[in-house]
Design a protein around this motif. Sequence first.
Motif, PDB file in Angstrom:
ATOM      1  N   UNK A   1      35.377  30.352  39.144  1.00 11.97           N
ATOM      2  CA  UNK A   1      35.318  31.903  38.848  1.00 11.97           C
ATOM      3  C   UNK A   1      35.435  32.494  40.086  1.00 11.97           C
ATOM      4  N   UNK A   2      34.928  32.085  41.281  1.00 15.46           N
ATOM      5  CA  UNK A   2      35.172  32.608  42.648  1.00 15.46           C
ATOM      6  C   UNK A   2      36.610  32.776  43.162  1.00 15.46           C
ATOM      7  N   UNK A   3      37.143  31.829  42.887  1.00 20.12           N
ATOM      8  CA  UNK A   3      38.725  31.809  43.239  1.00 20.12           C
ATOM      9  C   UNK A   3      39.479  32.496  42.284  1.00 20.12           C
ATOM     10  N   UNK A   4      39.047  32.720  41.039  1.00 18.52           N
ATOM     11  CA  UNK A   4      39.831  33.881  40.058  1.00 18.52           C
ATOM     12  C   UNK A   4      39.454  35.345  40.455  1.00 18.52           C
ATOM     13  N   UNK A   5      38.108  35.466  40.909  1.00 16.66           N
ATOM     14  CA  UNK A   5      38.008  36.789  41.393  1.00 16.66           C
ATOM     15  C   UNK A   5      38.619  37.344  42.574  1.00 16.66           C
ATOM     16  N   UNK A   6      38.881  36.197  43.464  1.00 16.58           N
ATOM     17  CA  UNK A   6      39.613  36.603  44.811  1.00 16.58           C
ATOM     18  C   UNK A   6      41.163  36.602  44.468  1.00 16.58           C
ATOM     19  N   UNK A   7      41.692  35.962  43.525  1.00 20.07           N
ATOM     20  CA  UNK A   7      42.832  36.267  43.194  1.00 20.07           C
ATOM     21  C   UNK A   7      43.184  37.740  42.739  1.00 20.07           C
ATOM     22  N   UNK A   8      42.367  38.334  41.977  1.00 20.28           N
ATOM     23  CA  UNK A   8      42.397  39.620  41.437  1.00 20.28           C
ATOM     24  C   UNK A   8      42.206  40.489  42.504  1.00 20.28           C
ATOM     25  N   UNK A   9      41.475  40.210  43.258  1.00 15.97           N
ATOM     26  CA  UNK A   9      40.960  41.117  44.410  1.00 15.97           C
ATOM     27  C   UNK A   9      42.099  41.281  45.332  1.00 15.97           C
ATOM     28  N   UNK A  10      42.828  40.206  45.618  1.00 18.77           N
ATOM     29  CA  UNK A  10      43.749  40.365  46.718  1.00 18.77           C
ATOM     30  C   UNK A  10      45.100  40.978  45.932  1.00 18.77           C
ATOM     31  N   UNK A  11      45.307  40.863  44.791  1.00 17.73           N
ATOM     32  CA  UNK A  11      46.278  41.821  44.083  1.00 17.73           C
ATOM     33  C   UNK A  11      46.189  42.936  44.055  1.00 17.73           C
TER      34      UNK A  11
ATOM     35  N   UNK B   1      38.449  51.547  46.970  1.00 10.84           N
ATOM     36  CA  UNK B   1      38.705  52.802  46.407  1.00 10.84           C
ATOM     37  C   UNK B   1      38.951  52.385  44.782  1.00 10.84           C
ATOM     38  N   UNK B   2      39.081  53.378  44.116  1.00 12.87           N
ATOM     39  CA  UNK B   2      39.265  53.142  42.422  1.00 12.87           C
ATOM     40  C   UNK B   2      40.662  52.502  42.541  1.00 12.87           C
ATOM     41  N   UNK B   3      40.577  51.626  41.471  1.00 18.93           N
ATOM     42  CA  UNK B   3      42.210  50.883  41.147  1.00 18.93           C
ATOM     43  C   UNK B   3      41.882  50.364  39.580  1.00 18.93           C
ATOM     44  N   UNK B   4      43.077  50.394  38.981  1.00 21.22           N
ATOM     45  CA  UNK B   4      43.109  50.083  37.745  1.00 21.22           C
ATOM     46  C   UNK B   4      42.311  48.511  37.279  1.00 21.22           C
ATOM     47  N   UNK B   5      42.664  47.715  38.309  1.00 15.77           N
ATOM     48  CA  UNK B   5      42.035  46.516  38.049  1.00 15.77           C
ATOM     49  C   UNK B   5      40.726  46.211  38.558  1.00 15.77           C
ATOM     50  N   UNK B   6      39.906  47.269  39.093  1.00 10.68           N
ATOM     51  CA  UNK B   6      38.711  47.265  39.602  1.00 10.68           C
ATOM     52  C   UNK B   6      37.593  46.836  38.740  1.00 10.68           C
ATOM     53  N   UNK B   7      37.755  47.458  37.455  1.00 10.21           N
ATOM     54  CA  UNK B   7      36.657  46.984  36.256  1.00 10.21           C
ATOM     55  C   UNK B   7      36.780  45.554  36.093  1.00 10.21           C
ATOM     56  N   UNK B   8      38.195  44.979  36.062  1.00 11.36           N
ATOM     57  CA  UNK B   8      38.324  43.667  35.889  1.00 11.36           C
ATOM     58  C   UNK B   8      37.643  42.600  36.860  1.00 11.36           C
TER      59      UNK B   8
ATOM     60  N   UNK C   1      51.358  41.137  32.087  1.00 14.11           N
ATOM     61  CA  UNK C   1      50.602  42.345  32.132  1.00 14.11           C
ATOM     62  C   UNK C   1      49.864  42.689  33.475  1.00 14.11           C
ATOM     63  N   UNK C   2      50.350  42.125  34.517  1.00 13.21           N
ATOM     64  CA  UNK C   2      49.932  42.367  35.989  1.00 13.21           C
ATOM     65  C   UNK C   2      50.752  43.408  36.442  1.00 13.21           C
ATOM     66  N   UNK C   3      50.922  44.779  36.121  1.00  8.55           N
ATOM     67  CA  UNK C   3      51.953  45.579  36.762  1.00  8.55           C
ATOM     68  C   UNK C   3      51.691  45.646  38.225  1.00  8.55           C
ATOM     69  N   UNK C   4      50.699  45.859  38.633  1.00  2.00           N
ATOM     70  CA  UNK C   4      50.332  45.729  40.389  1.00  2.00           C
ATOM     71  C   UNK C   4      51.279  44.663  40.957  1.00  2.00           C
TER      72      UNK C   4
END
Length: 646
Positions: free
Chosen positions: A113-123, A82-89, A307-310
Motif C-alpha cells: 500500500x505504501x509503494x502504491x501511494x508513492x507510485x501515484x504521488x510521483x506520477x 497543490x490541487x491535482x486530479x490525482x490528489x483524491x486518489x 486511464x493515467x492521462x498525467x
Amino acid sequence: MNNQKSFLKRIASIGAVLFLITGSVFAQTTTSGDAKQLWQLLDYVAVDYSGAVADGVIISEAEYAEMLDFTENAGKFLQSLPEHASKPNIAEKIAELRAAVLRKEASIEVTRLAHQANASLITAYPFPVAPRTVPDLARGQALYAAQCATCHGVNGNGDGPLAENLEPKPIAFTDPERARTRSLMALYQVISQGVEGTSMVSFKALPEEDRWALAFYIGTLSYDESMREQGKHIWNSEEQIKGLFADVNLLTTITEAALAKTIQESDARSVTAYLRSRPGVVETNKPVGLALARLRLAESLAAARAGDRNLATRLSLSAYLDGFEPLEPIVNTRNGSLLIAVETAMLTYRSAVSQGTIEQAEAAAVQLEQLFVQVDGLMQEAKADPTTTFVGALTILLREGIEALLIVIGMITFLKKTDRPEVLRHVHRGWISALLAGVLTWVVATYLIGISGASREVTEGIGSVLAAVVLLSVGLWMHQKSSAGRWQDYLKGKLSAAVSQRSAWALFALAFIAVYREVFETVLFYSALAADGNSGALVAGFFTALLLLIVIAWVLLRTSARIPLGTFFSFTSILVVVLAVVLIGKGVSALQEAGWIGVTLITIPRVEWLGLYPTLETFISQIIVGLIALGGFGISWVKTRNNMIK
C-alpha cells in the motif's frame, strides 16, 4: 512625464512576465521538495513497518507509534500540495495505508500500500529520482567510512562504536529483509533529510553527487560478491531483463521485492546486487534517439489505456524531447517536410491523450511509427553531399539572421534619428553580447554537455514570448508618436524622459533576446550539419550567408535613414507589431513542445515563417496580440483626430 510613466508601465509589464515565469519555477521547486518529503514518509513506513508489527502483534511500541505518526502526518502533508486530479486518489491510498497500520496488517500488505501511494504521488507531482551522472561507489565507500561507520559499523551491521548509546539503534544495512524493501531513492532521501526523532541527521551539506554515491554504496552492503557475479551473468544473458531497465530512474526507485514480481526471486536479488554495484551498465544500456522515442511512446500509450492521462502525457513529452528532438536538426536539414509531419503527429497524439480519446491516440501512435520508419531510413542514408550542406548552412543563417536584423536595425535607426548615441551603445552591447553568448553555447554544446530537447524548447519559447511582449509595447508606443505630430517639440522637450537609463537597458535586453534566440537555433542546426563532415561547404555557406546579411543590413540602414521620422515611426511600428505576432506564435509553440502549455489541435494551415501553427493556444495568443495592437492603433488614431478637430 506622461511618456516616462508610459514607458515605466511597459517595463513593469515585462517585469510581470518575468515574475510569473520565476514564480512558476519557484512554485514547481517548492512542490517538488514537499512531494519528496511525503514520498520519504511513505517509503519509511514501507521499509520499517516490519520492525513494529509481526503476525498482527506489536513487537516494538516505539516503532509502532512512529508508524501511526507517519501515516497520520502523510495525510496532512498531502493537503499542503497543490490541487491535482490525482490528489483524491492519493489521499484514498494513504487512508488505506493508515487503516492497514491500525489493523496491524502483515508487513507485505503495508509495504504494498505504501509503494502504491508513492507510485501515484510521483506520477502526479514528479521530481528527480536519479543522479545526473553515474555515481562513484569508491567515493561512496570513503564517505561511509568517514560519516557513517561510527554508528552503523564498518560493514553496515549497525554495530559501530557509538551504536550502544543510541536509541533507537542504528539501522543494520546488511539486514536482508529491510534491504529487500528499500530503494536507492529512499536511502538518498534519508541521507539528504535525516530522520526526525533519531540520531540520523541530515547530510544535505554534502554535494548531491556525494549523497547519491553514499546511497549507492550503502545499497550494496546486504549483498556479497557471489550474488553480484550471478547477477552479472543473468544481466548479460537475459535481454528481457535489460529491457526492464530503460534508464537509471528505475534502478533508483525499484526495490528487490518489486523486481521479484517480474522475475524469479533469486534472480531479482542477484540482478539488484549487480546493478547497484555497477550502475554504469544501466546507463550504457539506455536507449537513445528513435529507440527511446518508441519506448516512451509505447509506455505512454499503455498509461493512456490504463486511464493515467498525467503519466501518459509526461511519457509522450519524453518521447519527443528526449527521443526525437535531438535528431530534429539533422532531419530538418535533410527532409524538412518529414520533420513537420513528425511534429504534427506528436501534437496530435498529445492532444488525444490529454482529452482521453484512446482511439485517436492509438491512430496517432500508428502514424508516428510509420514516420519513425522513414526517419530511420533517413538517418541511415549516406551523409549529405557538400552542395546540400552549403545550401543548408546558407539558408539557416539567412532565415534566422534576417528576423534579428529587422529588430536590431529598427532600434538603431530610431536612436540615430532621435540623436541618442549614448543609448545606442546599449543596443550594440546587446547584440554583441548575444553573439558571444552564442559562441559560448556552441562550445558548451560541442565539448562540455549536450543541450536537452526540453532546455532548447524552453529557451526558444521564453525568449520568443519576452521578445514579443517588448516588441508589442515598443510598436504601440512608436505608432502613438507617429500619429501625434509636432515631432521637433517632442524630441527637444520629452525624449530624455522617454528614453531614460532604465529604458536603455530594456533596449539592451531586447537586442540580446532578439539575437540570442536566433543564434541559439543556428548553433543547434550547424552542429547537426557538422555531423555530415562537409566542413568546407559548411564554412562556405556560413560566410556567404554572413556576407549577404551584411549587405541586407547596409541596405536597410541606408533606406531607413532617408525615410522622414514620422513615416519611419509609422512603418516601423507596424513591422514591429507583425514581428510580435509572429514571435508569440513561435514562443507558445516551443513551450507546447516543452510541455509547459497544453495542446488543442484546430484545422488551420501551418506557416512557420508567420508563427502560425494548427493549435488553438498559438492561434489565440496571436489573436490577442493582434487585437491589442489594433486597439492601441485605434486609440492613437482617435486621439490624433480629436487633436485635429480642436
